[in-house]
Design an enzyme around this catalytic site. Structure first.
Site, short mmCIF file in Angstrom:
data_model
loop_
_atom_site.label_atom_id
_atom_site.label_comp_id
_atom_site.label_asym_id
_atom_site.label_seq_id
_atom_site.Cartn_x
_atom_site.Cartn_y
_atom_site.Cartn_z
N ASP A 49 0.84 -1.19 0.00
CA ASP A 49 0.00 0.00 0.00
C ASP A 49 0.88 1.26 0.00
OD1 ASP A 49 -3.10 0.75 0.65
OD2 ASP A 49 -1.79 2.07 1.83
N HIS A 83 -7.00 -7.04 0.73
CA HIS A 83 -5.93 -6.05 0.63
C HIS A 83 -4.83 -6.28 1.64
CE1 HIS A 83 -4.08 -2.17 -0.14
NE2 HIS A 83 -4.23 -1.81 1.13
#
Length: 293
Positions: A108, A273
């Site tokens: 991320d 994620h």
């Protein structure tokens, strides 16, 4: 208040810039691997992967500038939280710990820092792994139409200083908790004590978190654009693990990454994620496979 820790790891405060130090958990021995966390997290997101890799690697897990227990300088200009500046922090951190060359993995926001470190410091970054992200320039191009609403936070935190900080601070737990709850396919991957740690750390870092994102709507785009125009590419072996965001947003993820990396392994995964917490064995295995390339 103490926070959860990675068993067998020791936390260090390491100066990397004038008046600025990073907090880093370090453990294991062997070839060095640096792991950079994402949003809205701290270095603790690597707890399972780091413990696995420590069997045969020296593993360094910092809190990025502006996050966790690392220092959080005021946003006095666009470069304070540029990925170029944050990448330089990481290279200096590794060098201070005795490692001038290392494998680098990021998730991320940490993947964006890792991308910039690999572009700017190919002599230091021997291999690079990126988890569930596109380079900043491609990310903005990929978000369009109503499907782009998934990235609402990117647009909120791109606004001028003041409003986004006020709005997020007013409901910090709800804001940061939204991403922890909706971006995972396995809620038990982030247990209550870790979730509480992430929420507390994020609430204490609202101005610097926003500054990090604001830089990605400005100076970071400029840096990526300059590299694209100069045909600069990542010089090292690269692995990318991603969810199938391209199917939802209408882009070809492997094609976008291939434009940046010649030696590329791209893999679409089924976990959510927060894949280092949802499937740490997969992530650790990919890091080991990358190290052997």
């Amino acid at each position: 208040m103490t926070h959860p820790s990675i068993p067998g790891f020791t936390e260090h405060r390491v100066p990397v810039d004038d008046g600025l130090a990073l907090n880093a958990a370090v453990g294991g021995s062997g070839a060095p691997v640096v792991l950079l966390h994402g949003f809205p997290q701290t270095h603790l997101m690597w707890r399972h992967v780091a413990a696995d890799l420590a069997a045969d690697h020296t593993v360094i897990c910092p809190d990025l500038r502006g996050y966790g227990a690392s220092d959080k300088p005021a946003e006095s200009g666009p470069d304070v939280y540029s990925k170029r500046t944050m990448a330089r922090d990481v290279v200096r951190l590794a060098a201070a710990l005795g490692h001038d060359r290392f494998t680098l993995a990021g998730h991320d926001r940490g993947a964006l820092v890792a991308f910039r470190a690999a572009m700017d410091h190919p002599g230091a970054v021997s291999r690079a792994l990126f988890l569930d992200v596109l380079p900043t320039l491609d990310m903005w191009h990929a978000l369009h139409g109503v499907s782009g609403a998934v990235g609402f936070h990117l647009y909120l935190m791109a606004q001028a200083p003041g409003l986004p900080e006020q709005m997020i601070a007013a409901s910090a737990d709800a804001f940061f908790g939204h991403f922890l709850d909706t971006w995972t396919n396995a809620p038990d991957a982030i247990p209550a004590d870790v979730r509480d740690h992430y929420l507390a750390a994020s609430a204490a870092a609202v101005p610097s978190v926003v500054a990090d994102y604001r830089a990605s709507a400005g100076v970071d785009v400029d840096h990526d654009t300059a590299d694209r125009e100069a045909a600069n590419r990542l010089a090292m072996p690269v692995t990318v693990l991603q969810q199938d965001w391209g199917a939802a947003l209408g882009y070809h993820a492997q094609g976008l990454w291939s434009a940046w990396a010649g030696d590329l392994r791209h893999r679409t995964v089924s976990c959510g994620h927060f894949m280092a917490e949802e499937d740490p064995g997969l992530v650790a295995g990919e890091i080991r496979a990358l190290h052997d390339r």
